[in-house]
Design a protein around this motif. Structure first.
Motif, PDB file in Angstrom:
ATOM      1  N   THR A 100       1.907  17.808   3.450  1.00  0.00           N
ATOM      2  CA  THR A 100       2.465  17.120   4.606  1.00  0.00           C
ATOM      3  C   THR A 100       1.982  15.680   4.663  1.00  0.00           C
ATOM      4  N   SER A 101       2.901  14.766   4.917  1.00  0.00           N
ATOM      5  CA  SER A 101       2.551  13.349   5.030  1.00  0.00           C
ATOM      6  C   SER A 101       3.416  12.720   6.113  1.00  0.00           C
ATOM      7  N   VAL A 102       2.772  12.227   7.175  1.00  0.00           N
ATOM      8  CA  VAL A 102       3.497  11.610   8.289  1.00  0.00           C
ATOM      9  C   VAL A 102       2.641  10.491   8.872  1.00  0.00           C
ATOM     10  N   GLY A 126       0.824  -1.190   0.000  1.00  0.00           N
ATOM     11  CA  GLY A 126       0.000   0.000   0.000  1.00  0.00           C
ATOM     12  C   GLY A 126       0.865   1.249   0.000  1.00  0.00           C
ATOM     13  N   SER A 127       0.256   2.401   0.195  1.00  0.00           N
ATOM     14  CA  SER A 127       1.014   3.649   0.122  1.00  0.00           C
ATOM     15  C   SER A 127       0.412   4.722   1.017  1.00  0.00           C
ATOM     16  N   SER A 128       1.292   5.516   1.598  1.00  0.00           N
ATOM     17  CA  SER A 128       0.863   6.667   2.394  1.00  0.00           C
ATOM     18  C   SER A 128       0.118   7.684   1.547  1.00  0.00           C
ATOM     19  N   GLU A 129       0.311   7.639   0.219  1.00  0.00           N
ATOM     20  CA  GLU A 129      -0.389   8.562  -0.672  1.00  0.00           C
ATOM     21  C   GLU A 129      -1.903   8.425  -0.539  1.00  0.00           C
ATOM     22  N   CYS A 173      -3.018  -9.071   3.428  1.00  0.00           N
ATOM     23  CA  CYS A 173      -2.774  -7.888   4.248  1.00  0.00           C
ATOM     24  C   CYS A 173      -2.122  -6.787   3.414  1.00  0.00           C
ATOM     25  N   THR A 174      -2.234  -5.560   3.918  1.00  0.00           N
ATOM     26  CA  THR A 174      -1.654  -4.405   3.250  1.00  0.00           C
ATOM     27  C   THR A 174      -0.710  -3.689   4.192  1.00  0.00           C
ATOM     28  N   GLY A 175       0.477  -3.402   3.710  1.00  0.00           N
ATOM     29  CA  GLY A 175       1.402  -2.537   4.426  1.00  0.00           C
ATOM     30  C   GLY A 175       1.279  -1.143   3.849  1.00  0.00           C
ATOM     31  N   ILE A 176       0.814  -0.195   4.666  1.00  0.00           N
ATOM     32  CA  ILE A 176       0.647   1.176   4.192  1.00  0.00           C
ATOM     33  C   ILE A 176       1.947   1.911   4.495  1.00  0.00           C
ATOM     34  N   LEU A 177       2.852   1.877   3.531  1.00  0.00           N
ATOM     35  CA  LEU A 177       4.215   2.366   3.736  1.00  0.00           C
ATOM     36  C   LEU A 177       4.355   3.840   3.399  1.00  0.00           C
TER      37      LEU A 177
END
Length: 321
Positions: A286-288, A126-129, A174-178
């Motif tokens: 901003t992305s955290v 996955g993605s932080s986007e 499962c998804t890793g939201i990296l």
């Protein structure tokens, strides 16, 4: 015990190579795929010295038959999907490719697993986007998605497909939201490596200026080898779950630039030019992320933050000066 077998779909990239190395260290038999094995260089696998230890095959992820044949051939216990379009910027120019390679590609893998009689564990990148702009509050697993790019829309779709198949068919998925994660294996089309390579070239007298886009954006940058360990840890749980993988610290791109140039004893303001054409449409400011769940549930060690990432990437690049 039988040797565990893993299939890494999209093994040629940064994460695929580091994950392959990690799985090999755990005693896995590793098969990896790229779109065209005959045309791929596998530079990252060569850089890590593991090219000869990995079986390779060609897979077109948006072609169901290709995915089916690959999974049948590899006969894996675990599948890691790291394939698909990787560039947010490119997704604005090629949105159809983003949806097909990410969302449809994930659906193809889920369908093959559903049709197989053998239980297979599935990790999807996955993605932080997907969160869009987090503001100053770190995103966790309950934070609503607010995608701002075709890439993020595709990743969000893939995540909900994972949840649907997990709940409807009982799949271990499962998804890793990296959040952003870097290493020396990043190509220079990624801004972090572009900055560090640019600073190194300026130090060596090869160039004098480096053009960059918006330096006011802030991101949560981590160390890629640690993030692939989190991927593996997710697959070892009794029940599948989704996790945010991040450092919890945000810094501006300007900070990244300043620290990278400082490593090479350079004043970044004398060498960096802002190029408006590099600004992305609908940019996330901003992305955290909040990695607390991963640290507590997975036993994932507290990750290296941006200062360590910059130091390690610069040290590796300095070897080539």
């Amino acid at each position: 015990m039988a040797v565990q077998k893993a299939l890494i779909i999209g093994i040629t990239g940064q994460d695929g190579a580091y994950l392959a190395k990690h799985l090999l260290s755990k005693g896995y038999e590793v098969t990896g795929s790229s779109r065209d094995v005959m045309a791929s260089s596998f530079n990252n696998l060569n850089a890590l010295g593991i090219r000869s230890q990995v079986k390779l095959l060609s897979v077109s992820i948006n072609d169901f038959r290709s995915v089916f044949n690959a999974i049948q051939t590899a006969d894996p216990d675990e599948i890691y999907n790291l394939a698909g379009q990787t560039s947010v910027g490119l997704s604005f120019d090629q949105p159809v490719e983003a949806i097909e390679s990410i969302a449809i590609g994930t659906l193809n893998i889920l369908e093959v697993i559903r049709l197989l009689s053998k239980p297979v564990r599935f990790y999807n990148a996955g993605s932080s986007e997907c969160f869009g702009d987090t503001g100053d509050t770190p995103a966790n697993e309950q934070t609503p998605f607010a995608p701002r790019s075709p890439y993020a829309v595709a990743k969000s779709t893939a995540k909900w497909l994972i949840n649907s198949y997990r709940e409807s068919y009982g799949l271990y998925a499962c998804t890793g939201i990296l959040f952003n994660h870097e290493s020396p294996l990043r190509p220079e089309r990624f801004v972090t490596q572009k900055i560090i390579a640019g600073a190194a070239k300026i130090k060596a007298g090869q160039i004098d200026k480096l053009q960059l886009g918006n330096l006011d954006i802030s991101r949560d940058w981590g160390w890629a080898p640690e993030y692939v360990e989190a991927m593996w840890l997710m697959m070892q749980l009794d029940k599948p779950d989704d996790f945010v993988i991040a450092t919890g610290r945000k810094e501006s791109l300007k900070y990244f630039v300043a620290k990278s140039f400082e490593y090479f004893d350079l004043d970044w303001q004398k060498h960096v030019e802002i190029e408006k054409s590099f600004f992305r449409p609908n940019e996330i400011v901003t992305s955290v992320g909040n990695p607390e769940k991963a640290i507590k549930t997975l036993g994932w060690k507290k990750p290296t933050d941006i200062d360590g990432v910059i130091k390690m990437m610069c040290a590796e690049k300095a070897k080539s000066i």
